[in-house]
Design an enzyme around this catalytic site. Structure first.
Site, mmCIF file in Angstrom:
data_model
loop_
_atom_site.group_PDB
_atom_site.id
_atom_site.type_symbol
_atom_site.label_atom_id
_atom_site.label_comp_id
_atom_site.label_asym_id
_atom_site.label_seq_id
_atom_site.Cartn_x
_atom_site.Cartn_y
_atom_site.Cartn_z
ATOM 1 N N GLY A 124 0.853 -1.183 0.000
ATOM 2 C CA GLY A 124 0.000 0.000 0.000
ATOM 3 C C GLY A 124 0.889 1.234 0.000
ATOM 4 O O GLY A 124 1.802 1.348 0.838
ATOM 5 N N GLN A 163 -5.921 -8.652 -2.737
ATOM 6 C CA GLN A 163 -5.956 -7.665 -1.635
ATOM 7 C C GLN A 163 -7.394 -7.320 -1.252
ATOM 8 O O GLN A 163 -7.679 -7.024 -0.097
ATOM 9 C CB GLN A 163 -5.220 -6.375 -2.046
ATOM 10 N N ASP A 166 -1.339 4.791 -6.359
ATOM 11 C CA ASP A 166 0.092 4.629 -6.076
ATOM 12 C C ASP A 166 0.919 5.784 -6.611
ATOM 13 O O ASP A 166 2.035 6.020 -6.167
ATOM 14 C CB ASP A 166 0.604 3.314 -6.655
ATOM 15 N N LYS A 221 -3.775 -0.069 -8.651
ATOM 16 C CA LYS A 221 -3.750 -1.529 -8.822
ATOM 17 C C LYS A 221 -4.390 -1.960 -10.130
ATOM 18 O O LYS A 221 -5.416 -1.416 -10.528
ATOM 19 C CB LYS A 221 -4.465 -2.153 -7.614
HETATM 20 O O1 MRU Z 1 0.551 -3.939 -4.689
HETATM 21 P P1 MRU Z 1 -0.065 -3.206 -3.535
HETATM 22 O O2 MRU Z 1 -0.933 -4.070 -2.685
HETATM 23 O O3 MRU Z 1 0.964 -2.431 -2.741
HETATM 24 O O4 MRU Z 1 -0.998 -2.138 -4.236
HETATM 25 C C1 MRU Z 1 -1.755 -1.264 -3.445
HETATM 26 C C2 MRU Z 1 -2.673 -0.411 -4.236
HETATM 27 O O5 MRU Z 1 -2.718 -0.462 -5.444
HETATM 28 C C3 MRU Z 1 -3.495 0.589 -3.471
HETATM 29 O O6 MRU Z 1 -4.711 0.821 -4.118
HETATM 30 C C4 MRU Z 1 -2.717 1.908 -3.394
HETATM 31 O O7 MRU Z 1 -1.430 1.685 -2.904
HETATM 32 C C5 MRU Z 1 -3.391 2.893 -2.564
HETATM 33 S S1 MRU Z 1 -3.248 2.446 -0.862
HETATM 34 C C6 MRU Z 1 -3.911 3.636 0.117
#
Ligand code: MRU
Length: 344
Positions: free
Chosen positions: A55, A194, A235, A246
């Site tokens: 995240g 997730q 991200d 994501k």
């Molecule tokens: O691969 P991850 O689980 O780190 O990806 C997380 C995401 O894509 C979340 O939507 C993003 O980091 C926003 S978290 C507040």
């Protein structure tokens, strides 16, 4: 059941102990709650790379603590050595780079003999700032929702992904407390799940009515049920407002536009990357294809199968109804409005 207040954090997922960082290992949730201990910046980098923690905002907070661990012997050279190790941990979430740039500046801004103390204080502040951003975004975001909304969310942009109550899930929790959110549909978020493992767990703990859907059910749901909003995190947001999140987010945004459903992105200013002009310039993480051809070690594709595993995709800013930051709401989404809100 009484609604849980926003500040109540049922999940202790990152705990700073001064000489070590304890993190909840998200790979085993929700079935197993186990913790990992990071004693060095290299440990934090490995935990980040291996998805023990994940995240975007949480990756940034953990990196800040990683830099504080590297500073423990009051040697700037050790901080300078740790920084690229942390920076390489994951490529897409720009909060990582933001945290490292900030911590480097702190490291260089004072005498070496006070390095450890200054870095620890800065890391704690970085974490506490993110916590505050979450609460502010929850309030700003909730105000955008109509009463009795059914919402779709994707991946996990909740408490587990941040220092506080989450970005997208924070807005949902704010909306739920205000009587605006009625029901939540988290997409399971193949291949890492997730949504199924983490977001649903968080929503159920908060007592928010939620029903899991597989990613390919979103279009049918939008067509046949009353869906009032799609709410996701990010991200990295490029200077023109393009949103990287994501894998699967872009598809949801297209579906939302087709069904005339507002598409909201909730992200702190630490997720905005004004040095990247537009979304196509954002580095997209490609992960091991084992995570696609297998589920929890069980092979689901034929032996020798080829597969893609893009971790993220980019949603053009024109498909985004609003970006909710702690500094205000950007809408319509474009570069000028984004800068205006960030500078306010
Ligand atoms: O691969 P991850 O689980 O780190 O990806 C997380 C995401 O894509 C979340 O939507 C993003 O980091 C926003 S978290 C507040």
């Amino acid at each position: 059941m009484a609604k849980k207040p926003l500040h109540e954090d049922p999940i202790k997922h990152i705990v700073w102990k001064g000489d070590r960082l304890i993190v909840l290992d998200q790979r085993y949730l929700p079935r197993t709650v186990k913790y990992a201990t990071c004693r060095s910046a290299a440990d934090v980098a490995k935990a980040t790379k291996d998805m023990v923690l994940r995240g975007a905002p949480l990756i940034g907070c953990a990196a800040a603590y990683g830099m504080a661990l590297a500073a423990r012997r009051n040697r700037l050279s050790e901080v300078l050595k740790a920084e690229p190790v942390l920076r390489r941990a994951r490529p897409t979430a720009v909060n990582l780079m933001h945290a490292l740039d900030h911590m480097l500046a702190v490291a260089k801004a004072g005498p070496e003999k006070t390095l450890s103390k200054r870095m620890a204080a800065a890391a704690v502040k970085y974490y506490e700032d993110d916590l505050g951003f979450n609460a502010r975004m929850a309030a700003l975001g909730a105000a955008l929702l109509r009463r009795g909304s059914n919402v779709i969310t994707h991946c996990n942009a909740g408490a587990l992904a941040t220092a506080g109550i989450g970005t997208a899930v924070g807005m949902i929790r704010g909306g739920w407390l205000a009587g605006k959110v009625k029901h939540v549909y988290p997409c399971e978020t193949r291949p890492y799940l997730q949504g199924a493992r983490l977001t649903l767990w968080e929503l159920m703990m908060a007592g928010i009515p939620a029903t899991l859907i597989t990613d390919n059910m979103a279009a049918h749901l939008m067509k046949t049920r009353k869906i009032d909003a799609v709410i996701v995190g990010s991200d990295r947001i490029a200077a023109n407002g393009d949103v990287c999140n994501k894998i699967g987010t872009y598809g949801l945004a297209i579906l939302a536009r087709h069904h005339r459903i507002p598409f909201y992105v909730v992200a702190p200013s630490t997720t905005v990357d004004l040095s990247t002009k537009h979304g196509d310039l954002i580095p997209i993480e490609e992960r091991s294809i084992q995570e696609v051809v297998e589920i929890f070690g069980a092979k689901i594709a034929p032996k020798g199968a080829k597969a893609h595993h893009f971790g993220f995709d980019v949603t053009p800013h024109a498909l985004v109804t609003a970006i909710v930051t702690e500094k205000g709401v950007v809408s319509p989404v474009n570069g000028a409005n984004l800068r205006k809100v960030l500078n306010s």
